[in-house]
Design an enzyme around this catalytic site. Structure first.
Site, PDB file in Angstrom:
ATOM      1  N   GLY A 105     -91.794 -39.880   3.732  1.00  7.18           N
ATOM      2  CA  GLY A 105     -91.340 -39.460   5.051  1.00  7.18           C
ATOM      3  C   GLY A 105     -92.192 -40.030   6.162  1.00  7.18           C
ATOM      4  N   GLU A 323     -95.256 -27.703   2.561  1.00  6.53           N
ATOM      5  CA  GLU A 323     -95.709 -28.534   1.446  1.00  6.53           C
ATOM      6  C   GLU A 323     -96.474 -27.735   0.391  1.00  6.53           C
ATOM      7  OE1 GLU A 323     -99.588 -30.233   3.897  1.00  6.53           O
ATOM      8  OE2 GLU A 323     -97.649 -31.213   4.004  1.00  6.53           O
TER       9      GLU A 323
END
Length: 437
Positions: A105, A323
């Site tokens: 990303g 995350e």
């Protein structure tokens, strides 16, 4: 276990792996590699600075190697030959060039704004699942400030940025509810835009807000003028950045499975070099692991987490620390009370749909899991061994490894995907579980 279209394979093919089960409490000292988030931002800022920069103790992993390669392809001189010291010398940015984003990303969202500054076409593509990751809002924002881009019909990869040697910049409105990286990518390149940038977010809350604070702080450290005092508005003034030395903190999010091992096994894990103050969201592990039954002490030596022999469930909003979700969910699957983990709808757009994947794979091991729109509910259950698909996702592999500490026979479809952020993970994990570290 049934798998979706993100079949768990890697660049070198699948590497199945049975997670080691801990026969005794884990007692280890784990020195973490550098932060991926800080390394990525330092590379971008160094590539558009006025002079050379040095990154000390950067992360060497697939994501950061791809970032370095992408900037190098456009003309920056990035010397990553030494593990502990990378140097970056800005150069004339130009195409034609190609950037492989892999499944990263940060690469797919941080590099296209820099490509707008180049003179010539820069093409972007990556792993198959990368084409499904949210990118359209960034492409639209760049077009609105004068960057010509050809993209897929979805607005994402593959795409070509037709760099014109500069970017006008100015006011941008964006829905960044899918990822804070959509904002960070614009901000990092903005000092080199003719008018700088003013980014206004409209829509549901931006996830992982600490990463935006990290972006603003690092911009200031490089000499940029940044105003982030108004909620959902970020202003970066045009102006040159200074080359500098970047000291890369340890990757705190990468500590999650190792610190979880202390709770699961009733052992103790020390992470040296844990910063006293940081913008890394992973620092919230101290709060979360304490709530789940661990004892956390920040000492002169680093962070010491000690298991008490019990793992408790947790009711938490993880929107700022998405995350960490896989490792926390793995702990919750082993807990003695229910958990409700919410605020992480955005992780459906990460390397895989992490909410669906965690629910599917843990259910296959006997866990009692309910999938929510923005998270998961888990209730105590007796788990058993079985196959666990990782979907090319390093954090799915971390979750399976944590479960495997207490459940014999957890077979990961692919452990090599951990090279995304920690190539040494399989060997390091086995060594701490087996007491050879």
């Amino acid at each position: 276990m049934a798998q979706d279209s993100a079949t768990p394979t890697t660049r070198s093919g699948p590497r199945p792996w049975t997670a080691p089960t801990a026969a005794t409490p884990v007692r280890a000292r784990v020195r973490l590699p550098g932060s991926k988030s800080i390394t990525a931002r330092a590379l971008v800022l160094s590539a558009i600075a006025a002079g050379p920069s040095t990154l000390r103790y950067p992360l060497r992993a697939r994501d950061t190697e791809l970032m370095a390669a992408g900037l190098r392809a456009m003309g920056a001189e990035v010397d990553s030959g030494q593990d502990e010291r990378w140097t970056v010398r800005p150069g004339r940015l130009a195409g034609p060039a190609h950037v492989d984003v892999g499944l990263s990303g940060t690469v797919m969202r941080f590099v296209p704004p820099v490509a707008g500054l180049a003179d010539g076409p820069i093409t972007f593509d990556g792993d198959p699942h990368a084409r499904q990751r949210p990118l359209g809002p960034l492409v639209d924002a760049l077009r609105s400030i004068g960057v010509r881009i050809d993209s897929a019909d979805t607005g994402g990869l593959p795409l070509t940025v037709h760099g014109a040697g500069g970017v006008t910049g100015g006011d941008v409105t964006i829905d960044a509810s899918a990822s804070s990286q959509l904002v960070s990518g614009l901000l990092l390149a903005a000092p080199a835009f003719d008018k700088g940038i003013v980014v206004r977010h409209v829509g549901p809350p931006v996830p992982s807000a600490p990463h935006l604070r990290m972006t603003a702080q690092m911009l200031r450290e490089a000499g940029a003028t940044v105003d982030d005092s108004t909620r959902d508005v970020w202003t970066v003034e045009p102006g040159g950045l200074s080359g500098r030395d970047w000291d890369i903190e340890p990757d705190l999010s990468g500590a999650a499975p190792f610190l979880a091992a202390a709770l699961v096994t009733g052992g103790q894990v020390t992470v040296p070099g844990w910063p006293r103050t940081t913008t890394q969201p992973g620092d919230r592990l101290r709060e979360l692991l304490t709530a789940m039954g661990g004892e956390c002490a920040l000492t002169d030596d680093g962070l010491v987490v000690t298991g008490t022999g019990a793992v408790h469930g947790l009711d938490a909003d993880l929107s700022e620390v998405g995350e960490l979700t896989p490792a926390i969910v793995a702990l919750a699957a082993l807990a003695d009370s229910p958990s409700r983990l919410t605020g992480v709808g955005h992780i459906r757009g990460h390397e895989t749909d992490r909410i669906a994947a965690l629910a599917r794979e843990l259910t296959g091991l006997g866990a009692d899991v309910t999938e929510l729109d923005d998270g998961l509910e888990l209730r105590p259950a007796t788990l058993h061994g079985g196959d666990f698909a990782t979907y090319e996702d390093h954090r799915m592999a971390h979750a399976a490894a944590v479960v495997g500490l207490a459940v014999p026979g957890v077979r990961l479809s692919d452990i090599a995907c951990t090279s995304k952020t920690m190539p040494e993970f399989p060997e390091l994990w086995a060594s701490i579980v087996e007491g050879t570290h």
